[in-house]
Design an enzyme around this catalytic site. Structure first.
Site, PDB file in Angstrom:
ATOM      1  N   ASP A   1       1.286  -3.897  -9.697  1.00  0.00           N
ATOM      2  CA  ASP A   1       0.856  -5.172 -10.267  1.00  0.00           C
ATOM      3  C   ASP A   1       1.176  -5.258 -11.760  1.00  0.00           C
ATOM      4  OD1 ASP A   1      -0.168  -5.187  -7.752  1.00  0.00           O
ATOM      5  OD2 ASP A   1      -2.271  -5.075  -8.344  1.00  0.00           O
TER       6      ASP A   1
ATOM      7  N   ASP B   1       2.665   1.831  -3.155  1.00  0.00           N
ATOM      8  CA  ASP B   1       3.025   2.126  -4.560  1.00  0.00           C
ATOM      9  C   ASP B   1       2.326   3.405  -5.028  1.00  0.00           C
ATOM     10  OD1 ASP B   1       0.504   0.810  -4.643  1.00  0.00           O
ATOM     11  OD2 ASP B   1       0.934  -0.204  -6.540  1.00  0.00           O
TER      12      ASP B   1
ATOM     13  N   HIS C   1       0.826  -1.215   0.000  1.00  0.00           N
ATOM     14  CA  HIS C   1       0.000   0.000   0.000  1.00  0.00           C
ATOM     15  C   HIS C   1       0.858   1.263   0.000  1.00  0.00           C
ATOM     16  CE1 HIS C   1      -4.201  -1.280   0.084  1.00  0.00           C
ATOM     17  NE2 HIS C   1      -3.783  -2.344   0.724  1.00  0.00           N
TER      18      HIS C   1
HETATM   19  C1  GLA Z   1      -3.389  -3.822  -5.042  1.00  0.00           C
HETATM   20  C2  GLA Z   1      -3.101  -2.692  -6.027  1.00  0.00           C
HETATM   21  C3  GLA Z   1      -1.610  -2.341  -6.022  1.00  0.00           C
HETATM   22  C4  GLA Z   1      -1.102  -2.082  -4.608  1.00  0.00           C
HETATM   23  C5  GLA Z   1      -1.531  -3.209  -3.679  1.00  0.00           C
HETATM   24  C6  GLA Z   1      -1.172  -2.930  -2.241  1.00  0.00           C
HETATM   25  O1  GLA Z   1      -2.771  -4.990  -5.477  1.00  0.00           O
HETATM   26  O2  GLA Z   1      -3.494  -3.056  -7.321  1.00  0.00           O
HETATM   27  O3  GLA Z   1      -1.390  -1.223  -6.857  1.00  0.00           O
HETATM   28  O4  GLA Z   1      -1.544  -0.844  -4.144  1.00  0.00           O
HETATM   29  O5  GLA Z   1      -2.920  -3.469  -3.757  1.00  0.00           O
HETATM   30  O6  GLA Z   1       0.194  -2.856  -2.072  1.00  0.00           O
END
Ligand code: GLA
Length: 390
Positions: A179, A45, A43
Protein backbone atom coordinates in the site's frame (compact mmCIF):
# COMPACT_ATOMS: atom_id res chain seq x y z
CA UNK A 1 -24.11 4.93 -11.21
CA UNK A 2 -20.41 5.71 -11.46
CA UNK A 3 -19.40 8.30 -8.90
CA UNK A 4 -16.99 10.82 -10.38
CA UNK A 5 -13.56 11.42 -8.86
CA UNK A 6 -12.92 14.90 -7.48
CA UNK A 7 -9.94 16.49 -9.20
CA UNK A 8 -6.74 17.06 -7.26
CA UNK A 9 -7.15 20.79 -7.67
CA UNK A 10 -10.69 20.68 -6.21
CA UNK A 11 -9.41 18.65 -3.25
CA UNK A 12 -6.55 21.12 -2.77
CA UNK A 13 -9.01 24.05 -2.74
CA UNK A 14 -11.17 22.20 -0.18
CA UNK A 15 -8.14 21.63 2.04
CA UNK A 16 -7.01 25.25 1.70
CA UNK A 17 -10.41 26.74 2.48
CA UNK A 18 -10.91 24.41 5.46
CA UNK A 19 -7.48 25.38 6.79
CA UNK A 20 -8.55 29.01 6.56
CA UNK A 21 -11.92 28.50 8.23
CA UNK A 22 -10.56 26.24 11.00
CA UNK A 23 -7.29 27.99 11.89
CA UNK A 24 -7.62 31.35 10.10
CA UNK A 25 -4.48 30.91 7.99
CA UNK A 26 -3.53 30.51 4.33
CA UNK A 27 -1.52 27.45 3.33
CA UNK A 28 2.11 27.56 2.27
CA UNK A 29 2.27 23.82 1.52
CA UNK A 30 -0.16 21.30 0.05
CA UNK A 31 0.61 17.58 -0.15
CA UNK A 32 -1.33 14.78 -1.86
CA UNK A 33 -1.12 10.98 -1.89
CA UNK A 34 -3.40 8.39 -3.52
CA UNK A 35 -5.13 5.26 -2.28
CA UNK A 36 -4.54 2.08 -4.27
CA UNK A 37 -6.33 -0.83 -5.83
CA UNK A 38 -4.60 -4.13 -6.42
CA UNK A 39 -5.24 -5.91 -9.74
CA UNK A 40 -3.75 -9.21 -8.60
CA UNK A 41 -1.25 -10.61 -6.07
CA UNK A 42 -3.28 -10.55 -2.85
CA UNK A 43 -1.98 -11.34 0.62
CA UNK A 44 1.43 -12.20 -0.75
CA UNK A 45 3.30 -8.92 -0.26
CA UNK A 46 4.33 -10.20 3.19
CA UNK A 47 5.35 -13.52 1.58
CA UNK A 48 8.08 -12.15 -0.71
CA UNK A 49 5.57 -12.38 -3.58
CA UNK A 50 4.79 -10.16 -6.57
CA UNK A 51 1.87 -7.74 -6.49
CA UNK A 52 0.35 -5.64 -9.28
CA UNK A 53 -1.45 -2.60 -7.84
CA UNK A 54 -2.04 0.91 -9.16
CA UNK A 55 -2.53 4.25 -7.48
CA UNK A 56 -6.17 5.32 -7.84
CA UNK A 57 -7.48 8.76 -8.72
CA UNK A 58 -8.67 9.15 -5.13
CA UNK A 59 -6.42 11.14 -2.82
CA UNK A 60 -5.71 12.39 0.65
CA UNK A 61 -4.76 16.07 0.45
CA UNK A 62 -3.33 18.15 3.30
CA UNK A 63 -2.91 21.94 3.31
CA UNK A 64 -0.60 23.39 5.96
CA UNK A 65 1.28 26.42 7.23
CA UNK A 66 4.06 26.69 9.86
CA UNK A 67 2.81 28.34 13.07
CA UNK A 68 5.97 29.37 14.97
CA UNK A 69 5.42 26.88 17.78
CA UNK A 70 6.38 23.29 18.52
CA UNK A 71 2.81 22.03 18.19
CA UNK A 72 0.88 20.66 15.22
CA UNK A 73 -2.81 21.60 15.12
CA UNK A 74 -4.53 19.31 12.64
CA UNK A 75 -8.12 19.34 11.48
CA UNK A 76 -9.97 16.94 9.21
CA UNK A 77 -13.43 16.92 7.64
CA UNK A 78 -16.12 16.20 10.22
CA UNK A 79 -13.64 15.56 13.04
CA UNK A 80 -12.49 17.65 15.99
CA UNK A 81 -9.02 19.16 15.44
CA UNK A 82 -6.18 17.54 17.37
CA UNK A 83 -2.94 18.94 18.81
CA UNK A 84 0.33 17.02 18.78
CA UNK A 85 3.53 18.07 20.54
CA UNK A 86 6.34 17.76 17.99
CA UNK A 87 9.23 18.19 20.40
CA UNK A 88 8.87 14.87 22.15
CA UNK A 89 8.59 11.14 21.48
CA UNK A 90 5.14 10.25 20.09
CA UNK A 91 2.99 7.88 22.12
CA UNK A 92 0.00 5.92 20.82
CA UNK A 93 -3.10 7.93 21.71
CA UNK A 94 -6.58 9.02 20.78
CA UNK A 95 -8.40 9.62 18.55
CA UNK A 96 -7.48 6.44 16.70
CA UNK A 97 -6.77 8.20 13.37
CA UNK A 98 -4.16 10.41 15.05
CA UNK A 99 -1.91 7.37 15.40
CA UNK A 100 -1.11 7.32 11.67
CA UNK A 101 0.18 10.88 12.10
CA UNK A 102 1.98 10.17 15.37
CA UNK A 103 3.78 7.25 13.72
CA UNK A 104 4.94 9.36 10.78
CA UNK A 105 6.10 12.18 13.07
CA UNK A 106 8.10 9.64 15.07
CA UNK A 107 9.65 8.39 11.83
CA UNK A 108 10.98 11.90 11.12
CA UNK A 109 12.13 12.35 14.73
CA UNK A 110 14.02 9.03 14.45
CA UNK A 111 15.82 10.50 11.43
CA UNK A 112 16.77 13.46 13.66
CA UNK A 113 14.67 16.06 11.88
CA UNK A 114 13.37 18.92 14.01
CA UNK A 115 9.80 19.45 12.83
CA UNK A 116 8.53 23.04 13.11
CA UNK A 117 5.02 23.58 14.50
CA UNK A 118 2.28 23.88 11.90
CA UNK A 119 -1.46 24.08 11.31
CA UNK A 120 -2.92 21.62 8.82
CA UNK A 121 -6.22 20.45 7.39
CA UNK A 122 -6.80 17.01 5.85
CA UNK A 123 -9.40 16.18 3.20
CA UNK A 124 -9.80 12.86 1.43
CA UNK A 125 -11.63 11.24 -1.47
CA UNK A 126 -10.35 7.74 -0.61
CA UNK A 127 -13.30 5.82 0.87
CA UNK A 128 -12.55 4.73 4.45
CA UNK A 129 -12.46 1.06 5.45
CA UNK A 130 -13.01 0.06 1.82
CA UNK A 131 -9.79 -1.89 1.28
CA UNK A 132 -8.39 1.00 -0.77
CA UNK A 133 -5.58 1.98 1.60
CA UNK A 134 -6.97 5.19 2.99
CA UNK A 135 -4.56 4.80 5.91
CA UNK A 136 -1.49 4.38 3.68
CA UNK A 137 -2.63 7.42 1.68
CA UNK A 138 -2.86 9.42 4.91
CA UNK A 139 0.57 8.26 6.11
CA UNK A 140 2.25 8.90 2.76
CA UNK A 141 0.56 12.27 2.31
CA UNK A 142 1.54 13.34 5.82
CA UNK A 143 5.13 12.13 5.31
CA UNK A 144 5.27 14.18 2.09
CA UNK A 145 3.99 17.22 3.96
CA UNK A 146 6.65 16.74 6.65
CA UNK A 147 9.32 16.49 3.94
CA UNK A 148 8.18 19.91 2.79
CA UNK A 149 8.14 21.30 6.33
CA UNK A 150 11.66 20.11 7.14
CA UNK A 151 12.84 20.90 3.61
CA UNK A 152 14.05 17.48 2.60
CA UNK A 153 13.17 14.80 0.05
CA UNK A 154 13.55 11.24 1.30
CA UNK A 155 14.33 8.44 -1.15
CA UNK A 156 10.89 7.19 -2.23
CA UNK A 157 11.33 3.66 -0.85
CA UNK A 158 12.54 5.08 2.49
CA UNK A 159 9.44 7.25 2.73
CA UNK A 160 7.22 4.24 2.01
CA UNK A 161 9.03 2.18 4.66
CA UNK A 162 8.72 5.01 7.19
CA UNK A 163 4.96 5.10 6.52
CA UNK A 164 4.72 1.30 6.81
CA UNK A 165 6.53 1.44 10.17
CA UNK A 166 3.97 3.99 11.37
CA UNK A 167 1.22 1.53 10.44
CA UNK A 168 3.02 -1.35 12.22
CA UNK A 169 4.01 0.47 15.39
CA UNK A 170 1.20 2.99 15.87
CA UNK A 171 -1.86 1.48 14.14
CA UNK A 172 -0.73 -2.03 15.10
CA UNK A 173 -1.46 -3.52 11.68
CA UNK A 174 1.36 -5.86 10.54
CA UNK A 175 0.84 -4.90 6.88
CA UNK A 176 3.12 -5.67 3.96
CA UNK A 177 4.68 -3.00 1.75
CA UNK A 178 2.19 -2.89 -1.14
CA UNK A 179 0.00 0.00 0.00
CA UNK A 180 2.69 2.49 0.96
CA UNK A 181 4.83 1.60 -2.08
CA UNK A 182 1.88 2.20 -4.38
CA UNK A 183 0.91 5.46 -2.71
CA UNK A 184 4.46 6.83 -3.01
CA UNK A 185 5.64 5.33 -6.33
CA UNK A 186 2.39 5.73 -8.32
CA UNK A 187 2.89 6.99 -11.88
CA UNK A 188 0.12 8.11 -14.24
CA UNK A 189 -0.81 5.45 -16.80
CA UNK A 190 1.27 2.76 -15.09
CA UNK A 191 0.65 -0.28 -12.95
CA UNK A 192 3.30 -1.03 -10.34
CA UNK A 193 4.78 -4.50 -10.29
CA UNK A 194 6.38 -4.83 -6.86
CA UNK A 195 8.87 -7.57 -6.23
CA UNK A 196 8.30 -7.84 -2.49
CA UNK A 197 11.45 -9.89 -1.98
CA UNK A 198 13.87 -7.35 -3.46
CA UNK A 199 11.66 -4.34 -2.65
CA UNK A 200 12.02 -3.21 -6.28
CA UNK A 201 9.05 -1.60 -8.05
CA UNK A 202 8.80 -1.86 -11.84
CA UNK A 203 6.43 0.38 -13.75
CA UNK A 204 4.24 -1.56 -16.19
CA UNK A 205 2.67 0.71 -18.82
CA UNK A 206 -1.14 0.80 -18.86
CA UNK A 207 -1.60 3.34 -21.63
CA UNK A 208 -4.56 1.87 -23.51
CA UNK A 209 -7.53 4.24 -22.99
CA UNK A 210 -9.92 1.53 -24.14
CA UNK A 211 -9.34 -0.33 -20.85
CA UNK A 212 -10.66 0.88 -17.49
CA UNK A 213 -10.82 -0.23 -13.91
CA UNK A 214 -14.02 -0.14 -11.90
CA UNK A 215 -13.69 -0.19 -8.13
CA UNK A 216 -16.83 -1.33 -6.33
CA UNK A 217 -17.00 -0.71 -2.60
CA UNK A 218 -19.44 -3.18 -1.04
CA UNK A 219 -19.75 -0.79 1.91
CA UNK A 220 -19.27 -3.68 4.26
CA UNK A 221 -16.50 -2.51 6.52
CA UNK A 222 -13.55 -4.39 7.85
CA UNK A 223 -10.94 -3.53 10.42
CA UNK A 224 -7.53 -5.01 9.68
CA UNK A 225 -6.37 -4.44 13.24
CA UNK A 226 -9.05 -6.79 14.61
CA UNK A 227 -6.92 -9.89 14.14
CA UNK A 228 -7.89 -11.62 10.89
CA UNK A 229 -5.02 -10.06 8.97
CA UNK A 230 -2.40 -10.91 11.58
CA UNK A 231 -3.73 -14.48 11.82
CA UNK A 232 -3.37 -14.96 8.07
CA UNK A 233 0.13 -13.61 8.17
CA UNK A 234 1.02 -15.98 11.02
CA UNK A 235 -0.46 -18.95 9.09
CA UNK A 236 1.83 -18.21 6.14
CA UNK A 237 4.83 -17.96 8.47
CA UNK A 238 3.93 -21.32 10.00
CA UNK A 239 3.55 -22.83 6.52
CA UNK A 240 6.95 -21.57 5.40
CA UNK A 241 8.49 -22.76 8.66
CA UNK A 242 7.29 -26.32 7.98
CA UNK A 243 8.54 -26.23 4.39
CA UNK A 244 11.86 -25.03 5.83
CA UNK A 245 12.83 -22.75 2.97
CA UNK A 246 14.11 -19.18 3.23
CA UNK A 247 11.45 -17.57 1.07
CA UNK A 248 8.04 -18.35 -0.45
CA UNK A 249 9.58 -17.47 -3.79
CA UNK A 250 11.59 -20.67 -3.68
CA UNK A 251 8.60 -22.84 -2.75
CA UNK A 252 6.82 -25.07 -5.31
CA UNK A 253 3.46 -26.81 -5.01
CA UNK A 254 5.42 -30.07 -4.66
CA UNK A 255 7.04 -28.65 -1.51
CA UNK A 256 3.58 -27.80 -0.17
CA UNK A 257 2.14 -31.24 -0.96
CA UNK A 258 5.13 -32.90 0.66
CA UNK A 259 4.22 -31.25 3.98
CA UNK A 260 0.45 -31.55 3.64
CA UNK A 261 -0.03 -33.96 6.56
CA UNK A 262 2.21 -32.02 8.91
CA UNK A 263 0.52 -28.77 7.96
CA UNK A 264 -3.05 -29.81 8.52
CA UNK A 265 -5.85 -28.52 6.32
CA UNK A 266 -5.79 -24.82 7.20
CA UNK A 267 -2.07 -24.17 6.82
CA UNK A 268 -2.06 -26.32 3.67
CA UNK A 269 -4.74 -24.15 2.08
CA UNK A 270 -3.03 -20.91 3.14
CA UNK A 271 0.22 -22.20 1.63
CA UNK A 272 -1.51 -23.25 -1.58
CA UNK A 273 -2.90 -19.73 -1.91
CA UNK A 274 0.54 -18.16 -1.59
CA UNK A 275 2.23 -20.39 -4.16
CA UNK A 276 -0.58 -20.26 -6.72
CA UNK A 277 -1.16 -16.50 -6.29
CA UNK A 278 2.50 -15.75 -6.98
CA UNK A 279 2.22 -17.81 -10.20
CA UNK A 280 -1.06 -16.12 -11.24
CA UNK A 281 0.43 -12.70 -10.69
CA UNK A 282 3.43 -13.42 -12.90
CA UNK A 283 1.09 -14.64 -15.64
CA UNK A 284 -1.07 -11.55 -15.32
CA UNK A 285 1.98 -9.31 -15.64
CA UNK A 286 2.71 -10.99 -18.98
CA UNK A 287 -0.82 -10.19 -20.12
CA UNK A 288 -0.30 -6.50 -19.36
CA UNK A 289 3.13 -6.47 -20.96
CA UNK A 290 2.02 -8.22 -24.16
CA UNK A 291 -1.53 -6.87 -24.41
CA UNK A 292 -2.92 -10.40 -24.70
CA UNK A 293 -5.76 -10.47 -22.18
CA UNK A 294 -7.27 -13.79 -23.23
CA UNK A 295 -6.34 -15.35 -19.89
CA UNK A 296 -6.82 -12.43 -17.50
CA UNK A 297 -10.41 -13.32 -16.58
CA UNK A 298 -9.36 -16.84 -15.58
CA UNK A 299 -6.44 -15.51 -13.53
CA UNK A 300 -8.55 -12.95 -11.67
CA UNK A 301 -11.30 -15.51 -11.05
CA UNK A 302 -8.69 -17.98 -9.79
CA UNK A 303 -7.30 -15.36 -7.44
CA UNK A 304 -10.76 -14.63 -6.07
CA UNK A 305 -11.58 -18.29 -5.55
CA UNK A 306 -8.28 -18.88 -3.79
CA UNK A 307 -8.84 -15.90 -1.48
CA UNK A 308 -12.38 -17.09 -0.78
CA UNK A 309 -11.76 -20.80 -0.24
CA UNK A 310 -8.10 -21.20 0.70
CA UNK A 311 -7.23 -17.92 2.36
CA UNK A 312 -10.76 -17.24 3.68
CA UNK A 313 -10.66 -13.46 3.51
CA UNK A 314 -13.69 -12.88 1.26
CA UNK A 315 -17.30 -12.47 2.40
CA UNK A 316 -20.77 -12.86 0.86
CA UNK A 317 -20.93 -9.27 -0.33
CA UNK A 318 -17.57 -9.46 -2.11
CA UNK A 319 -18.52 -12.80 -3.68
CA UNK A 320 -21.80 -11.30 -4.84
CA UNK A 321 -20.17 -8.21 -6.38
CA UNK A 322 -17.59 -10.34 -8.21
CA UNK A 323 -20.38 -12.67 -9.38
CA UNK A 324 -22.34 -9.71 -10.77
CA UNK A 325 -19.35 -8.57 -12.84
CA UNK A 326 -18.83 -12.13 -14.03
CA UNK A 327 -22.48 -12.39 -15.14
CA UNK A 328 -22.02 -9.36 -17.37
CA UNK A 329 -19.09 -11.23 -18.84
CA UNK A 330 -16.75 -10.65 -21.76
CA UNK A 331 -19.61 -9.87 -24.15
CA UNK A 332 -20.65 -7.01 -21.88
CA UNK A 333 -17.09 -5.67 -21.65
CA UNK A 334 -15.85 -7.32 -18.44
CA UNK A 335 -12.35 -8.80 -18.75
CA UNK A 336 -11.99 -9.93 -15.14
CA UNK A 337 -13.07 -9.29 -11.55
CA UNK A 338 -11.95 -10.19 -8.05
CA UNK A 339 -11.92 -8.93 -4.48
CA UNK A 340 -9.06 -6.53 -3.79
CA UNK A 341 -7.09 -5.52 -0.69
CA UNK A 342 -7.09 -7.11 2.74
CA UNK A 343 -10.65 -8.47 2.47
CA UNK A 344 -13.23 -9.15 5.22
CA UNK A 345 -15.38 -6.64 3.31
CA UNK A 346 -14.15 -3.71 1.26
CA UNK A 347 -13.96 -3.53 -2.51
CA UNK A 348 -13.75 -5.49 -5.72
CA UNK A 349 -11.77 -4.60 -8.83
CA UNK A 350 -13.15 -5.12 -12.32
CA UNK A 351 -11.02 -4.77 -15.44
CA UNK A 352 -13.26 -3.75 -18.31
CA UNK A 353 -13.67 -2.01 -21.65
CA UNK A 354 -13.94 1.75 -21.20
CA UNK A 355 -16.85 1.94 -23.66
CA UNK A 356 -18.91 -0.29 -21.34
CA UNK A 357 -18.04 1.17 -17.93
CA UNK A 358 -21.31 3.04 -17.40
CA UNK A 359 -23.49 0.10 -18.35
CA UNK A 360 -21.41 -2.32 -16.26
CA UNK A 361 -21.44 -0.08 -13.20
CA UNK A 362 -25.18 0.58 -13.47
CA UNK A 363 -25.95 -3.12 -13.58
CA UNK A 364 -23.60 -3.99 -10.72
CA UNK A 365 -24.94 -1.15 -8.60
CA UNK A 366 -28.61 -1.99 -9.17
CA UNK A 367 -28.25 -5.72 -8.70
CA UNK A 368 -26.08 -5.38 -5.59
CA UNK A 369 -28.55 -3.00 -4.00
CA UNK A 370 -31.48 -5.28 -4.87
CA UNK A 371 -29.78 -8.28 -3.31
CA UNK A 372 -28.35 -6.69 -0.18
CA UNK A 373 -30.29 -3.49 0.46
CA UNK A 374 -26.89 -1.78 0.66
CA UNK A 375 -26.03 1.10 -1.64
CA UNK A 376 -22.53 0.40 -2.99
CA UNK A 377 -20.06 3.01 -4.21
CA UNK A 378 -18.65 2.46 -7.69
CA UNK A 379 -16.08 4.58 -9.45
CA UNK A 380 -13.82 4.14 -12.46
CA UNK A 381 -10.16 4.95 -12.30
CA UNK A 382 -7.02 5.08 -14.39
CA UNK A 383 -3.63 4.88 -12.65
CA UNK A 384 -3.19 8.01 -10.52
CA UNK A 385 -0.13 9.96 -9.36
CA UNK A 386 2.02 9.03 -6.33
CA UNK A 387 2.60 11.22 -3.27
CA UNK A 388 3.77 14.75 -4.12
CA UNK A 389 3.65 18.37 -3.08
CA UNK A 390 1.18 20.35 -5.16
C1 GLA B 1 -3.64 -4.86 3.21
C2 GLA B 1 -2.18 -4.69 3.61
C3 GLA B 1 -1.26 -4.97 2.42
C4 GLA B 1 -1.58 -6.31 1.76
C5 GLA B 1 -3.08 -6.42 1.50
C6 GLA B 1 -3.46 -7.78 0.98
O1 GLA B 1 -3.99 -3.87 2.28
O2 GLA B 1 -1.95 -3.40 4.09
O3 GLA B 1 0.08 -4.92 2.84
O4 GLA B 1 -1.12 -7.36 2.55
O5 GLA B 1 -3.85 -6.14 2.65
O6 GLA B 1 -2.89 -8.04 -0.24
Amino acid sequence: MLESNKTLSDLASDARSNLKSTFGVDSTLVAAAPGRVNLIGEHIDYCDGFVLPLAIERYVVIAARPNDSSTARIGSTGLDPIELDLSDRQEIGTPKWSNYLRGVIQGFLDLNYAIPGFDAFIVSSVPLGAGLSSSAALECCFATLLEGLVDTVLPTADKALLAQKAEHDYARVPCGIMDQFTSTFGVKDHLILIDCRSGEPEMVPFPDPSLSIIVANTDVSHDLSDGGYGERRKDTEDGLGLIAKESWRDVTMNDVYAKRDEMGDRIFRRSRHVVTEIARTMEAVEAFKTGDFSNIGTLMAGSHRSLRDDFEVSCDELDLMVGLAKEIGFEGGVLGARMTGGGFGGSTVTLCRTANTDAIATQMHERYQEETGIKPLLFATRPGIGAHLI
